[in-house]
Design a protein around this motif. Structure first.
Motif, PDB file in Angstrom:
ATOM      1  N   GLY A  96       0.828  -1.189   0.000  1.00  0.00           N
ATOM      2  CA  GLY A  96       0.000   0.000   0.000  1.00  0.00           C
ATOM      3  C   GLY A  96       0.867   1.245   0.000  1.00  0.00           C
ATOM      4  N   VAL A  97       0.300   2.358   0.422  1.00  0.00           N
ATOM      5  CA  VAL A  97       1.016   3.628   0.458  1.00  0.00           C
ATOM      6  C   VAL A  97       1.611   3.832   1.851  1.00  0.00           C
ATOM      7  CG1 VAL A  97       0.850   6.125   0.175  1.00  0.00           C
ATOM      8  CG2 VAL A  97      -0.510   4.621  -1.292  1.00  0.00           C
ATOM      9  N   ASN A  98       2.933   3.886   1.939  1.00  0.00           N
ATOM     10  CA  ASN A  98       3.627   4.149   3.193  1.00  0.00           C
ATOM     11  C   ASN A  98       3.960   5.639   3.231  1.00  0.00           C
ATOM     12  OD1 ASN A  98       4.560   1.203   4.330  1.00  0.00           O
ATOM     13  ND2 ASN A  98       4.403   1.226   2.109  1.00  0.00           N
ATOM     14  N   PRO A  99       3.327   6.405   4.133  1.00  0.00           N
ATOM     15  CA  PRO A  99       3.418   7.862   4.073  1.00  0.00           C
ATOM     16  C   PRO A  99       4.797   8.424   4.384  1.00  0.00           C
ATOM     17  CG  PRO A  99       2.249   7.167   6.049  1.00  0.00           C
ATOM     18  CD  PRO A  99       2.434   5.941   5.215  1.00  0.00           C
ATOM     19  N   ALA A 100       5.062   9.616   3.836  1.00  0.00           N
ATOM     20  CA  ALA A 100       6.304  10.338   4.091  1.00  0.00           C
ATOM     21  C   ALA A 100       6.421  10.658   5.578  1.00  0.00           C
ATOM     22  CB  ALA A 100       6.325  11.623   3.273  1.00  0.00           C
ATOM     23  N   THR A 101       7.650  10.783   6.043  1.00  0.00           N
ATOM     24  CA  THR A 101       7.895  11.038   7.466  1.00  0.00           C
ATOM     25  C   THR A 101       8.351  12.459   7.765  1.00  0.00           C
ATOM     26  OG1 THR A 101      10.159  10.191   7.214  1.00  0.00           O
ATOM     27  CG2 THR A 101       8.452   8.613   7.904  1.00  0.00           C
ATOM     28  N   ASP A 102       8.849  13.190   6.762  1.00  0.00           N
ATOM     29  CA  ASP A 102       9.378  14.537   7.020  1.00  0.00           C
ATOM     30  C   ASP A 102       9.290  15.395   5.757  1.00  0.00           C
ATOM     31  OD1 ASP A 102      10.631  16.787   7.890  1.00  0.00           O
ATOM     32  OD2 ASP A 102      12.538  15.843   8.391  1.00  0.00           O
ATOM     33  N   LEU A 103       8.132  16.029   5.581  1.00  0.00           N
ATOM     34  CA  LEU A 103       7.926  16.854   4.384  1.00  0.00           C
ATOM     35  C   LEU A 103       8.773  18.117   4.391  1.00  0.00           C
ATOM     36  CD1 LEU A 103       4.069  16.610   3.747  1.00  0.00           C
ATOM     37  CD2 LEU A 103       5.907  15.688   2.348  1.00  0.00           C
ATOM     38  N   SER A 104       9.342  18.469   5.531  1.00  0.00           N
ATOM     39  CA  SER A 104      10.179  19.672   5.586  1.00  0.00           C
ATOM     40  C   SER A 104      11.449  19.516   4.757  1.00  0.00           C
ATOM     41  CB  SER A 104      10.549  19.993   7.039  1.00  0.00           C
ATOM     42  OG  SER A 104      11.426  19.009   7.575  1.00  0.00           O
ATOM     43  N   ARG A 105      11.785  18.282   4.416  1.00  0.00           N
ATOM     44  CA  ARG A 105      12.995  18.010   3.637  1.00  0.00           C
ATOM     45  C   ARG A 105      12.728  18.015   2.140  1.00  0.00           C
ATOM     46  NH1 ARG A 105      15.460  12.673   6.292  1.00  0.00           N
ATOM     47  NH2 ARG A 105      17.124  13.166   4.817  1.00  0.00           N
ATOM     48  N   LEU A 106      11.520  18.334   1.754  1.00  0.00           N
ATOM     49  CA  LEU A 106      11.155  18.335   0.331  1.00  0.00           C
ATOM     50  C   LEU A 106      12.035  19.315  -0.438  1.00  0.00           C
ATOM     51  CD1 LEU A 106       8.884  16.998  -1.435  1.00  0.00           C
ATOM     52  CD2 LEU A 106       7.634  19.142  -1.180  1.00  0.00           C
ATOM     53  N   GLN A 143      17.501  10.233  -8.745  1.00  0.00           N
ATOM     54  CA  GLN A 143      18.041  11.599  -8.785  1.00  0.00           C
ATOM     55  C   GLN A 143      16.952  12.616  -9.104  1.00  0.00           C
ATOM     56  OE1 GLN A 143      21.122  12.247 -11.710  1.00  0.00           O
ATOM     57  NE2 GLN A 143      21.911  14.044 -10.638  1.00  0.00           N
ATOM     58  N   PHE A 144      16.046  12.267 -10.027  1.00  0.00           N
ATOM     59  CA  PHE A 144      14.955  13.169 -10.366  1.00  0.00           C
ATOM     60  C   PHE A 144      14.053  13.427  -9.152  1.00  0.00           C
ATOM     61  CE2 PHE A 144      15.359  11.693 -14.990  1.00  0.00           C
ATOM     62  CZ  PHE A 144      15.994  12.860 -15.376  1.00  0.00           C
ATOM     63  N   ILE A 145      13.872  12.388  -8.319  1.00  0.00           N
ATOM     64  CA  ILE A 145      13.078  12.558  -7.104  1.00  0.00           C
ATOM     65  C   ILE A 145      13.856  13.387  -6.080  1.00  0.00           C
ATOM     66  CG2 ILE A 145      12.052  11.343  -5.140  1.00  0.00           C
ATOM     67  CD1 ILE A 145      10.368  11.007  -7.576  1.00  0.00           C
ATOM     68  N   GLN A 146      15.157  13.131  -5.987  1.00  0.00           N
ATOM     69  CA  GLN A 146      16.004  13.852  -5.024  1.00  0.00           C
ATOM     70  C   GLN A 146      16.083  15.349  -5.317  1.00  0.00           C
ATOM     71  OE1 GLN A 146      19.536  11.476  -5.572  1.00  0.00           O
ATOM     72  NE2 GLN A 146      19.293  10.434  -3.598  1.00  0.00           N
ATOM     73  N   THR A 147      16.123  15.690  -6.594  1.00  0.00           N
ATOM     74  CA  THR A 147      16.239  17.111  -6.968  1.00  0.00           C
ATOM     75  C   THR A 147      14.892  17.804  -7.028  1.00  0.00           C
ATOM     76  OG1 THR A 147      16.135  16.559  -9.331  1.00  0.00           O
ATOM     77  CG2 THR A 147      18.336  16.673  -8.303  1.00  0.00           C
ATOM     78  N   GLY A 148      13.807  17.027  -6.961  1.00  0.00           N
ATOM     79  CA  GLY A 148      12.474  17.613  -7.039  1.00  0.00           C
ATOM     80  C   GLY A 148      11.980  17.818  -8.452  1.00  0.00           C
ATOM     81  N   GLU A 149      12.717  17.301  -9.449  1.00  0.00           N
ATOM     82  CA  GLU A 149      12.294  17.458 -10.844  1.00  0.00           C
ATOM     83  C   GLU A 149      11.069  16.608 -11.166  1.00  0.00           C
ATOM     84  OE1 GLU A 149      15.579  17.559 -13.864  1.00  0.00           O
ATOM     85  OE2 GLU A 149      16.799  17.084 -12.100  1.00  0.00           O
ATOM     86  N   MET A 150      10.855  15.535 -10.394  1.00  0.00           N
ATOM     87  CA  MET A 150       9.700  14.670 -10.583  1.00  0.00           C
ATOM     88  C   MET A 150       8.978  14.487  -9.253  1.00  0.00           C
ATOM     89  SD  MET A 150      10.831  11.500 -13.017  1.00  0.00           S
ATOM     90  CE  MET A 150      11.441  11.738 -14.684  1.00  0.00           C
ATOM     91  N   ASP A 151       7.677  14.213  -9.360  1.00  0.00           N
ATOM     92  CA  ASP A 151       6.880  13.905  -8.176  1.00  0.00           C
ATOM     93  C   ASP A 151       6.661  12.405  -8.012  1.00  0.00           C
ATOM     94  OD1 ASP A 151       6.201  16.612  -7.291  1.00  0.00           O
ATOM     95  OD2 ASP A 151       5.131  16.730  -9.198  1.00  0.00           O
ATOM     96  N   VAL A 175       8.963  11.368   0.673  1.00  0.00           N
ATOM     97  CA  VAL A 175       8.184  10.656  -0.343  1.00  0.00           C
ATOM     98  C   VAL A 175       7.291   9.604   0.295  1.00  0.00           C
ATOM     99  CG1 VAL A 175       9.845  11.015  -2.212  1.00  0.00           C
ATOM    100  CG2 VAL A 175      10.032   8.963  -0.783  1.00  0.00           C
ATOM    101  N   ASN A 176       6.117   9.434  -0.285  1.00  0.00           N
ATOM    102  CA  ASN A 176       5.276   8.285   0.038  1.00  0.00           C
ATOM    103  C   ASN A 176       5.808   7.108  -0.764  1.00  0.00           C
ATOM    104  OD1 ASN A 176       3.738  10.063   1.498  1.00  0.00           O
ATOM    105  ND2 ASN A 176       2.006  10.084   0.066  1.00  0.00           N
ATOM    106  N   ILE A 177       5.986   5.971  -0.126  1.00  0.00           N
ATOM    107  CA  ILE A 177       6.515   4.789  -0.806  1.00  0.00           C
ATOM    108  C   ILE A 177       5.359   3.827  -1.063  1.00  0.00           C
ATOM    109  CG2 ILE A 177       8.130   2.863  -0.648  1.00  0.00           C
ATOM    110  CD1 ILE A 177       9.807   4.587   1.270  1.00  0.00           C
ATOM    111  N   ASN A 197       6.071  12.318  -4.254  1.00  0.00           N
ATOM    112  CA  ASN A 197       6.113  13.496  -3.406  1.00  0.00           C
ATOM    113  C   ASN A 197       4.989  13.439  -2.364  1.00  0.00           C
ATOM    114  OD1 ASN A 197       5.743  16.118  -2.413  1.00  0.00           O
ATOM    115  ND2 ASN A 197       5.978  17.099  -4.404  1.00  0.00           N
ATOM    116  N   GLY A 198       5.348  13.568  -1.078  1.00  0.00           N
ATOM    117  CA  GLY A 198       4.356  13.459  -0.022  1.00  0.00           C
ATOM    118  C   GLY A 198       3.311  14.554  -0.032  1.00  0.00           C
ATOM    119  N   LYS A 199       3.544  15.642  -0.770  1.00  0.00           N
ATOM    120  CA  LYS A 199       2.540  16.695  -0.900  1.00  0.00           C
ATOM    121  C   LYS A 199       1.392  16.286  -1.809  1.00  0.00           C
ATOM    122  CE  LYS A 199       3.490  20.905  -1.711  1.00  0.00           C
ATOM    123  NZ  LYS A 199       4.028  22.139  -2.342  1.00  0.00           N
TER     124      LYS A 199
END
Length: 579
Positions: free
Chosen positions: A53-63, A291-299, A319-321, A555-557
């Motif tokens: 299922g969807v495992n929610p993000a733990t720290d959106l401040s790091r987005l 890398q695209f997820i790390q840089t924020g280029e992709m959601d 990120v939600n996994i 992206n957890g947002k």
């Protein structure tokens, strides 16, 4: 080979954004000693508990800043499409991802593969299960604001019967009355298609078939847009519209920039209301998904499921996994034209004698399970009441002895002067990097000489289609209906092709295959398939290997994204929002 359900051709892509079709599970060239991957157990995992299922993000401040600033755009990764953005005409599966956001079906499937209403508010089936009446939702519109009516549904079905149609949907599986006559030019219209009123269409079939509902209730083409130049036997004009699609899905096409992205705008005419996220983009640029997820280029993107990737995604925190079991299965096909595979005891021995659990554990690090039936655990038709074929070399030796295969002077079993030497073909891939050395070792213990050969995927398809193999490994695409995973075992229909059995024939299997499609009652079908899986377990056409997990992250947002094992992210698109 045409698909009996148009969205089946791309459902694997929609879920995992990977290559579709009957993909090879791959292999490296044969080795005389186990490779390190096969000889050593995985290192202890640092991965925290992760559930399906969807495992929610733990720290959106790091987005990342780039992702945090996006307030009206959702970006997902996708391999480069081919540019044919029509759900009934593409041959490149990635085009199916593109079209899934633009075109909506009358009927879709839920997370277990059961039908659910979309553009059709409801449907009725006659007591004899031959006539379907679809009731469209009121005031349906295409993305240009033009009305979507039963006439558009009738036009779509007519195009699929045209003698010039060369797409992937085999509408003739549904058996619409008069369909063949229209294709052959013996009728000016299709007898079984009747428009009752703008919101109601009645379709009569010639034979009960459980696949008919999804075939008849597929995506809809605008007659005003796609049919204004239509004359029977001429579909060439449609090619000019492939790059300018018009549908009734949650998003409307904006632009395709080859090698970069496909852009969409929210469809204000969507029946369920305009999506909250105005812009949707499939980013097709090649590069490192993480890398695209790390840089924020992709959601959103998908990843090979293993402990390393899960750990890296968990460390990001924002990120939600998403983890779920695929609706596909992997397998090794027997060539039933080979004399030694005519005896089912030999085939059973090949299954008992292969340590499938070890192969899957070393390949997927706990994110796959052994398959013993041609149906995924996510399906409503799944049952585990079949022979589990645990790894049992002594049982395998006993079966080979009973079948008359006795060890020769060199340890290789023989019968009637023939040695038990089998040739396994595949293309490169992580699963076979592990499988080959283990299989060589397992089968050597049984007195079987196992020879493996690597080739590119097209060569593999060519050789197996000709029957030039003993064993070959593949994976199915995502399977929507349980019949999709077993139709190749039919004596009449399953002999040739990449997934063909080259001679498998079982009268009871043939009977059960027909019975599984001869009723629309899911409970009755479930019992039929349960009996079918038991028979296929006793008289195995394949070595079923495994059901693997699908891993993606977003992206957890982004709220509301819940990938479906059958349709992937497409069913989530209308309800997405950005926190």
């Amino acid at each position: 080979m045409k698909k009996s359900f148009s969205r089946l051709f791309t459902s694997f892509l929609l879920g995992a954004l990977l290559v579709t079709g009957c993909s090879s599970e791959g292999a490296s060239p044969a080795a005389t000693t186990p490779t390190p991957a096969a000889a050593e157990a995985p290192a202890p995992s640092k991965v925290q508990d992760i559930k399906d299922g969807v495992n929610p993000a733990t720290d959106l401040s790091r987005l990342p800043e780039a992702a945090a600033k996006r307030t009206d755009t959702f970006i997902a990764g996708l391999t480069e499409p081919g540019g044919v953005f029509n759900p009934f005409f593409y041959h490149n599966g990635y085009d199916g991802n593109v079209t899934s956001a633009i075109f909506e079906p009358l009927v879709d499937v839920d997370e277990t593969g059961k039908p659910v209403p979309k553009l059709a508010e409801k449907w009725d089936v006659s007591p004899d299960q031959l006539t379907y009446t679809f009731h469209l939702r009121p005031n349906l519109k295409f993305s240009d604001g033009s009305p979507l009516t039963a006439e558009d549904v009738a036009f779509t079905l007519t195009i699929l019967h045209d003698k010039a149609y060369d797409g992937e949907t085999d509408i003739f599986v549904a058996g619409i009355k008069g369909g063949r006559a229209y294709k052959e030019g013996k009728a000016a219209s299709i007898e079984g298609i009747k428009v009752i009123d703008p919101q109601t269409i009645q379709i009569t079939t010639e034979k009960v078939n459980a696949k008919a509902l999804l075939l008849l209730g597929g995506q809809v083409l605008s007659k005003a847009y796609y049919g204004k130049n239509y004359t029977p036997g001429n579909l060439e004009y449609l090619r000019t519209l492939h790059g300018k699609p018009l549908g009734a899905g949650p998003y409307k096409f904006e632009a395709y920039i080859p090698g970069q992205e496909v852009r969409y705008l929210a469809n204000e005419h969507y029946y369920a209301g305009k999506p909250k996220i105005e812009h949707f983009i499939y980013k097709t640029t090649e590069g490192d998904a993480l890398q695209f997820i790390q840089t924020g280029e992709m959601d959103y993107n998908s990843f090979t499921v293993n402990q390393d990737n899960i750990e890296q995604l968990q460390e990001l925190g924002y990120v939600n996994i998403n983890l779920y079991t695929s609706s596909a299965y992997s397998y090794i096909k027997f060539n039933h034209a080979r004399p030694f595979f005519l005896d089912k005891r030999v085939r059973q021995a090949f299954i008992y004698g292969l340590d499938r659990q070890k192969i899957l554990d070393l390949t997927y690090q706990g994110y796959a399970q052994v398959a013993n039936a041609p149906i995924s655990p996510v399906s409503w038709a799944y049952t585990d009441e079949v022979n589990p074929y645990p790894y049992d070399p002594e049982k395998a030796k006993q079966l080979l002895d009973e079948a008359g295969w006795k060890p020769g002077a060199d340890g290789i079993r023989e019968k009637d002067g023939q040695k038990l030497v089998v040739h396994y073909y595949t293309s490169k891939g992580k699963l076979s990097d592990v499988l080959i050395p283990i299989a060589k070792e397992n089968y050597k213990e049984l007195g079987i000489q196992f020879e493996a050969e690597m080739m590119d995927f097209n060569a593999l398809l060519a050789r197996t289609e000709k029957g030039d193999h003993d064993l070959a490994s593949f994976s199915t695409p995502m399977l929507v209906d349980p019949s999709d995973g077993v139709e190749v075992f039919s004596t009449k229909n399953g002999q040739s092709g990449a997934s063909g059995t080259n001679g498998y024939s079982n009268a009871k299997v043939d009977e059960l295959l027909e019975a599984g499609l001869a009723t629309l009652d899911i409970d009755k079908r479930k019992e039929v398939y349960k009996q079918l899986y038991k028979e296929l377990s006793e008289d195995p056409p394949y070595i079923f290997l495994g059901y693997r997990k699908i891993l993606s992250a977003h992206n957890g947002k982004i709220k509301g994204l819940e990938p479906n094992p059958f349709t992937g992210i497409s069913t989530s698109l209308p309800g997405l929002s950005i926190e």
